[in-house]
Structures are given as C-alpha cells and as structure tokens.
Design a protein around this motif. Sequence first.
Motif, mmCIF file in Angstrom:
data_model
loop_
_atom_site.group_PDB
_atom_site.id
_atom_site.type_symbol
_atom_site.label_atom_id
_atom_site.label_comp_id
_atom_site.label_asym_id
_atom_site.label_seq_id
_atom_site.Cartn_x
_atom_site.Cartn_y
_atom_site.Cartn_z
ATOM 1 N N SER A 27 0.851 -1.196 0.000
ATOM 2 C CA SER A 27 0.000 0.000 0.000
ATOM 3 C C SER A 27 0.882 1.240 0.000
ATOM 4 O O SER A 27 2.016 1.205 0.491
ATOM 5 N N VAL A 28 0.326 2.333 -0.536
ATOM 6 C CA VAL A 28 1.064 3.596 -0.543
ATOM 7 C C VAL A 28 1.188 4.133 0.876
ATOM 8 O O VAL A 28 2.227 4.665 1.272
ATOM 9 N N VAL A 29 0.124 3.956 1.661
ATOM 10 C CA VAL A 29 0.149 4.421 3.050
ATOM 11 C C VAL A 29 1.249 3.716 3.835
ATOM 12 O O VAL A 29 2.037 4.345 4.559
ATOM 13 N N ALA A 32 4.729 4.851 2.630
ATOM 14 C CA ALA A 32 5.039 6.200 3.102
ATOM 15 C C ALA A 32 5.464 6.171 4.566
ATOM 16 O O ALA A 32 6.424 6.835 4.967
ATOM 17 N N THR A 38 5.234 11.639 3.643
ATOM 18 C CA THR A 38 3.775 11.727 3.578
ATOM 19 C C THR A 38 3.250 10.923 2.394
ATOM 20 O O THR A 38 3.984 10.638 1.431
ATOM 21 N N GLN A 39 1.973 10.557 2.471
ATOM 22 C CA GLN A 39 1.372 9.797 1.378
ATOM 23 C C GLN A 39 1.391 10.570 0.053
ATOM 24 O O GLN A 39 1.706 9.988 -0.993
ATOM 25 N N ALA A 42 4.775 10.201 -1.509
ATOM 26 C CA ALA A 42 4.970 8.851 -2.039
ATOM 27 C C ALA A 42 4.224 8.673 -3.360
ATOM 28 O O ALA A 42 4.753 8.103 -4.321
ATOM 29 N N THR A 43 2.985 9.139 -3.409
ATOM 30 C CA THR A 43 2.184 9.023 -4.636
ATOM 31 C C THR A 43 2.829 9.797 -5.779
ATOM 32 O O THR A 43 2.917 9.299 -6.908
ATOM 33 N N ARG A 60 -3.844 -0.397 -8.804
ATOM 34 C CA ARG A 60 -4.470 0.159 -7.613
ATOM 35 C C ARG A 60 -5.802 -0.541 -7.382
ATOM 36 O O ARG A 60 -6.597 -0.719 -8.301
#
Length: 310
Positions: A27-29, A32, A38-39, A42-43, A60
């Motif tokens: 996951s991106v969360v 990160a 922070t998310q 990262a995104t 995704r």
Amino acid sequence: MEHLRLLDGRLKLRHLLLVDALTEQGSVVGAAAAMHITQPVATRSLHDLEDILGVQLYERGPRGITPTEFGIAFTEHARAVLAQLTQAARHVDEIADATRGRVVVGTHLAGSNLLLPRAIARVKHDRPLLNVVVHEATPEALLVELSAGRVDVIVGRLTGQSTEHTRRTTLYEESIRVVTGADHPLAGRTRVTFEDLWEYPWILPGVETILRQELAEFFVRNGHDLPANRVEATSFLTVRQLLIETEMIAVLPGLIGADDPLLTTVPMSLEPIGHSVGITLAADRRMTPTVRALIDALETTASEIYDPMP
C-alpha cells in the motif's frame, strides 16, 4: 537508446527505496510510513517513476496495490541496486577499520538455538568489535530481506535448492521430533503411538512454513485432519513455555530441546520428515570480510554438531 533514460539523471535513489517499500508493504500508506514521508509525496514519486519508465508498476485496488509484471521486474532490480550500495558502504568501512564491521544474519527456528549462538560466540571471540545483528522472521520474509541487502546471510532450514538469485549450502542434517515438557504424562515412556499423541493439545508451526505442510501430510497418512485443539506458534520462547507449563506437545527440530532439562523427546518417529540446516546467500553479491568471518564460524560450529536420529 531508450534504456538510457534510467541514466539521464531523473531516476533517484528515493525511487528505488519507494519501489522496495511499496512491494513489501502492499500500500502507498504503508510505504510512506516505512519511509517516513507523507502519502502525497509517495504518490507523486511513484507517478514520476512510472513516467520515467513509461509503464505502470502497480495496479491500484480497494485494499492496496499489487505490482504488475513491470513492477515485479523493476522491484527485483531496485533491490539488487540497493543491496549493492549497502554492501559498498560497509566494505569501505571495513577497509578503513578491519577490526570492526557489521553483519546482519537472518534466522528462523532451525539453527537458531544451537548453531547460530555458538557461531556468534566463536566469531566474537576473534573479533570483539564486530557488530552481529540477528533478525528473526519466516523463511519467506527473510528471502525478501536478503534480496534487498538488509540481511547478509540466512541461517536455518534450507527450503529449496540454489537458484540464480540465491546460493544455499548445507551444514548438517537435522531430524524432526515430538517434544513435550519433562513432566508430561508421556515423558519417560519407551513406546508412544500416534493415537497416544492425539489425546493432547498440539503446538504447530505457522501455515506459511514448509514444516506445517509436511505435518499436514503426516496427519493425513495417519487418518486424521490437523488437530482442532491446537496453538500455532513459531517463537521458540513461546513454544518452550507452553510445553513446560501445560500438557501440550510440539513438533520441533531435534536439537532444539536436546540440552534442555525441562523438555524431553517422545519416542515416536516422524520419518520421512527431516531437513537440512544451512546458510543462504545472495548469489550475485560479493562477501565482505565480516560476512566471511561469520560463515567460517558457522561452518566450524556445524562440524561439531551431531544430531543422533531417534
């Protein structure tokens, strides 16, 4: 040439770290958090990397992200680069001060109670300033750590043959045995049947382990499903305490309880369950002097270990 776009200055080390974290966390969360960014950062970094490569690295979904075929391939290369950079920094440090250094060894149940402690004691006697870091996890998780360079060598059960990415070396063969506490009702018996064992609660390894699969097959051969009355644990400290304080039984590598006066082995064969204990290294990684020193200690220690089959 098109492949030279990775060398045009846009690709950064943070992109490689991000891919490693994204694939591991799912996951991106999570990625990160692991990178302490922070998310949105990262995104944005992921979008930048996908623009550089010209492909989509992750699918995704509502429960996170899954690497595409491109993502799987690029993660493998990213981890190899990160591992080489880690090794390069440590190698330079060791050249600067040959008496110091750091080695990270991954381990799981087999080999962690006897082989590894004795080898560490041996290498520390010769190199007292060598920092040995022990990381315990499942074999599958340790292979990921090895590929990313966060672990130098894995010590424990060999779960397969050498591959293009890993080099495995057997140090000794170890049997698998039924173990109980020394005060268990079955302790001291000269003969124990499978039906005798069935009356007691079992401690089984986690579902992700090869040993668990082998035990499931063993139960089927003896006409049973896995025991409903069971605990699943891979931590030896937890397993040991449960064996001492209850009437549970466990299946463990033979040497784990060999010198423990509070544990005993039940006289029942689990053949053909057994395994090779050894070391796993990254096939394409140059060994540093500290890693070589630990492996020498492991090989010497293993030559002194004997596991008498029941």
